[in-house]
Design a protein around this motif. Sequence first.
Motif, PDB file in Angstrom:
ATOM      1  N   TYR A  79       0.825  -1.213   0.000  1.00 42.78           N
ATOM      2  CA  TYR A  79       0.000   0.000   0.000  1.00 42.78           C
ATOM      3  C   TYR A  79       0.862   1.267   0.000  1.00 42.78           C
ATOM      4  O   TYR A  79       0.377   2.336  -0.326  1.00 42.78           O
ATOM      5  CB  TYR A  79      -0.991  -0.044   1.165  1.00 42.78           C
ATOM      6  CG  TYR A  79      -1.864  -1.256   1.006  1.00 42.78           C
ATOM      7  CD1 TYR A  79      -2.881  -1.265   0.057  1.00 42.78           C
ATOM      8  CD2 TYR A  79      -1.598  -2.436   1.706  1.00 42.78           C
ATOM      9  CE1 TYR A  79      -3.631  -2.401  -0.177  1.00 42.78           C
ATOM     10  CE2 TYR A  79      -2.339  -3.575   1.484  1.00 42.78           C
ATOM     11  CZ  TYR A  79      -3.358  -3.559   0.537  1.00 42.78           C
ATOM     12  OH  TYR A  79      -4.087  -4.689   0.301  1.00 42.78           O
ATOM     13  N   SER A 133       1.281   1.466  -3.753  1.00 42.29           N
ATOM     14  CA  SER A 133       0.062   1.860  -4.476  1.00 42.29           C
ATOM     15  C   SER A 133      -0.327   3.314  -4.205  1.00 42.29           C
ATOM     16  O   SER A 133      -0.993   3.937  -5.023  1.00 42.29           O
ATOM     17  CB  SER A 133      -1.097   0.952  -4.065  1.00 42.29           C
ATOM     18  OG  SER A 133      -1.432   1.178  -2.714  1.00 42.29           O
ATOM     19  N   HIS A 181      -2.014   3.995  -1.357  1.00 37.30           N
ATOM     20  CA  HIS A 181      -3.064   3.955  -0.327  1.00 37.30           C
ATOM     21  C   HIS A 181      -2.522   4.458   1.003  1.00 37.30           C
ATOM     22  O   HIS A 181      -3.212   5.125   1.752  1.00 37.30           O
ATOM     23  CB  HIS A 181      -3.607   2.531  -0.143  1.00 37.30           C
ATOM     24  CG  HIS A 181      -4.530   2.099  -1.243  1.00 37.30           C
ATOM     25  ND1 HIS A 181      -4.068   1.571  -2.419  1.00 37.30           N
ATOM     26  CD2 HIS A 181      -5.877   2.131  -1.338  1.00 37.30           C
ATOM     27  CE1 HIS A 181      -5.112   1.292  -3.199  1.00 37.30           C
ATOM     28  NE2 HIS A 181      -6.219   1.627  -2.570  1.00 37.30           N
ATOM     29  N   CYS A 198      -7.689  -3.541  -5.404  1.00 38.29           N
ATOM     30  CA  CYS A 198      -6.952  -3.250  -6.643  1.00 38.29           C
ATOM     31  C   CYS A 198      -5.508  -3.756  -6.646  1.00 38.29           C
ATOM     32  O   CYS A 198      -5.103  -4.403  -7.625  1.00 38.29           O
ATOM     33  CB  CYS A 198      -6.982  -1.769  -7.006  1.00 38.29           C
ATOM     34  SG  CYS A 198      -8.020  -0.757  -5.989  1.00 38.29           S
ATOM     35  N   PRO A 199      -4.717  -3.483  -5.587  1.00 40.42           N
ATOM     36  CA  PRO A 199      -3.322  -3.919  -5.674  1.00 40.42           C
ATOM     37  C   PRO A 199      -3.177  -5.423  -5.891  1.00 40.42           C
ATOM     38  O   PRO A 199      -2.323  -5.856  -6.679  1.00 40.42           O
ATOM     39  CB  PRO A 199      -2.735  -3.480  -4.324  1.00 40.42           C
ATOM     40  CG  PRO A 199      -3.579  -2.296  -3.923  1.00 40.42           C
ATOM     41  CD  PRO A 199      -4.967  -2.651  -4.383  1.00 40.42           C
ATOM     42  N   TYR A 235      -6.822   7.952  -6.811  1.00 40.42           N
ATOM     43  CA  TYR A 235      -6.102   7.578  -8.028  1.00 40.42           C
ATOM     44  C   TYR A 235      -6.805   8.003  -9.311  1.00 40.42           C
ATOM     45  O   TYR A 235      -6.280   7.812 -10.396  1.00 40.42           O
ATOM     46  CB  TYR A 235      -5.862   6.062  -8.043  1.00 40.42           C
ATOM     47  CG  TYR A 235      -7.082   5.253  -7.641  1.00 40.42           C
ATOM     48  CD1 TYR A 235      -8.141   5.082  -8.522  1.00 40.42           C
ATOM     49  CD2 TYR A 235      -7.186   4.694  -6.367  1.00 40.42           C
ATOM     50  CE1 TYR A 235      -9.269   4.356  -8.154  1.00 40.42           C
ATOM     51  CE2 TYR A 235      -8.312   3.961  -5.980  1.00 40.42           C
ATOM     52  CZ  TYR A 235      -9.359   3.798  -6.881  1.00 40.42           C
ATOM     53  OH  TYR A 235     -10.467   3.093  -6.508  1.00 40.42           O
ATOM     54  N   ASP A 278      -8.356   5.050 -14.061  1.00 35.60           N
ATOM     55  CA  ASP A 278      -7.118   5.149 -13.277  1.00 35.60           C
ATOM     56  C   ASP A 278      -5.876   5.055 -14.171  1.00 35.60           C
ATOM     57  O   ASP A 278      -5.594   3.999 -14.745  1.00 35.60           O
ATOM     58  CB  ASP A 278      -7.146   4.015 -12.240  1.00 35.60           C
ATOM     59  CG  ASP A 278      -5.871   3.941 -11.414  1.00 35.60           C
ATOM     60  OD1 ASP A 278      -5.042   4.863 -11.503  1.00 35.60           O
ATOM     61  OD2 ASP A 278      -5.719   2.946 -10.679  1.00 35.60           O
ATOM     62  N   LEU A 289      -2.339   4.012 -10.748  1.00 32.01           N
ATOM     63  CA  LEU A 289      -1.817   2.736 -10.245  1.00 32.01           C
ATOM     64  C   LEU A 289      -0.993   1.984 -11.302  1.00 32.01           C
ATOM     65  O   LEU A 289       0.002   1.351 -10.954  1.00 32.01           O
ATOM     66  CB  LEU A 289      -2.944   1.880  -9.656  1.00 32.01           C
ATOM     67  CG  LEU A 289      -3.612   2.475  -8.400  1.00 32.01           C
ATOM     68  CD1 LEU A 289      -4.719   1.553  -7.885  1.00 32.01           C
ATOM     69  CD2 LEU A 289      -2.601   2.726  -7.294  1.00 32.01           C
ATOM     70  N   GLN A 320       2.383   3.326 -10.788  1.00 39.60           N
ATOM     71  CA  GLN A 320       2.974   2.945  -9.501  1.00 39.60           C
ATOM     72  C   GLN A 320       3.512   1.518  -9.561  1.00 39.60           C
ATOM     73  O   GLN A 320       4.549   1.214  -9.000  1.00 39.60           O
ATOM     74  CB  GLN A 320       1.943   3.041  -8.373  1.00 39.60           C
ATOM     75  CG  GLN A 320       1.454   4.440  -8.075  1.00 39.60           C
ATOM     76  CD  GLN A 320       2.607   5.374  -7.770  1.00 39.60           C
ATOM     77  OE1 GLN A 320       2.969   6.216  -8.600  1.00 39.60           O
ATOM     78  NE2 GLN A 320       3.206   5.205  -6.606  1.00 39.60           N
TER      79      GLN A 320
END
Length: 584
Positions: free
Chosen positions: A247, A250, A252, A278-279, A410, A434, A437, A440
Amino acid sequence: MPQPLHELPQEDRVYRMRHSAAHIMAEAVLELFPGAKFAIGPPIEHGFYYDFELSRPLTPEDLGAIDERMRATIAADHPFVHREVDKEEARRLFADQPFKLELIDGIEVDQMSLYEHGEFTDLCEGPHVERTGQVGAFKLASVAGAYWRGDEHKPMLQRIYGLLFEKKKELKAHLAMMEEAEKRDHRRLGRELELFTTHELIGAGLPLWLPKGATVRRLLEEFITELERQAGYSHVYTPHIAKKDLYELSGHWDHFKDDMFPVMELEHEEMVLRPMNCPHHILIYASKLRSYRDLPIRLAEMGTMYRNERSGVVGGLSRVRAMTLNDAHIFCTPEQVKAEFSNVMRLVEEAYDTLGITEYSYQLSLRDPANTEKYAPDDAMWEMAEPMLREAMTELDLPFTEAIGEAAFYGPKLDIQLRDTMGREETFSTVQIDFHLPNQFDISYIGEDGAEHRPVIIHRGVISTMERMMAYLIEHYAGAFPLWLAPVQAIVIPIADRHIEYAQKVIDDLQAAGLRVELDDRGERMQAKIRDAQLQKIPYMLIVGDREQEADAVAVRQRDGANLGALPLFQVIDRLKDEVTTKC
Ligand code: TSB
Ligand code: ZN
């Protein structure tokens, strides 16, 4: 000369009535509770309130006494009189009223505006009705705690709420609406119909799904999973926790940490409960080399996630701390975004149509450019993603409103808003674009040119979390689910003990046809059994006595009271199966 009340537009008149009623209530409370301190009392939607500091908590009987005292003031028909004084005079007038003194100190000018009626004076800008007799129809509704100035470090006051409408029949209609909403309240029906419960030892916002609620949920999950399968989604399973590092990568951790549960230490590793899926899905995408020919890749999961919602806002199922989202992440090329977006919107429409959801609105949720630390910092990305969503909506010719500051960190979202029976709006479906991400996580696909390209991710939830959708459906159907979703579809009621054996055969046949049935073999009278089945909102009651037994039939009643008479059992089975298949 001010305009007479009856010549004002209706909303101004009601505003004044509500505001004036707040004064009349404050007067009553100060008279009934010597030494009471009064704070502020504005008009609000549907009525008014006033905050007080009192020597003891208010009881329902107190509200009755306050109501009676107010009606006396209204009957006396005192004029409301406006007057202005300087600060010194105002301080003298409110010498024993610390909240008013604090308000006076906070006003910049020296001129203080007062409104008086009878013996009562309040610090107030107005406007008011002309006379106390003009306040309309009111009802004192409830008492709640409220901090002075909404600040939890300041004293807790008692807030009395009143409902007020210009006409008695409007008040009555509002009370009837509230009563209906209360009957449909999913927390109440959830208990009565044994759908879900909670336990202190588990904690707030962590519901337990009981067998009947779990049945409805499983049917919902199967329904949406099948729709997705037909629409080209691949379903995956992923764990509910991960390392904190995931996270951090990402984003978060930077932008969503306040909504996450705190870190768990595990053999020198820091683990967290996931706040989003999502991740995990991105790492599935990244688990092998992807070509443009594979795209779009649509990874779906009934993804369970955990969010640290504040204890004050969780309640029932609509806002919880552990939730399972009908989630998916679509990995596609930039050129595919619009088509994928409209596919998702079609999926939403189809799902809503089947679920009987007809009233909803579209909200384009954008970032707040004045509050950039809440969002991924790449301005160029936002300037590309936001118009893309707006255009996609325009091309689909769908009406939408824009909400600044409601985007995900995001990217922008297209949210679909539904209202509960109390009229409160919540987001259900969401489609999010998005570009952040993918960067990332440095994910890519091999393009037609043989080079690496960055995919776009569309995050989407079609029927929201199972919790929020369940809350909605319970209220929407007032617990009377359509046959395909009903936890118990039919109950078989033998008239006397000698019919139990035949009743059991009826049950066996219905179960063999895939229907969810129960037997009511209690020693109760038939009428009582029918009533109980209706209270449980069971769609069909199948009553069996001598005649039915002889004819291989059942006498059919529906939960709304309709009596279909005796029908051959095979016909009833066909009818129910058909109703389930068509999801009517
Ligand atoms: C769609 N990553 C995306 C996903 O891929 C996501 O999590 N989006 S979200 O944060 O907007 O959440 C998706 C939906 O979950 C919301 O639209 C809302 O309908 C539902 N939801 C969010 N928080 C809660 C909650 N506390 N309780 C119940 N449902 C919730
Ligand atoms: Zn997501």
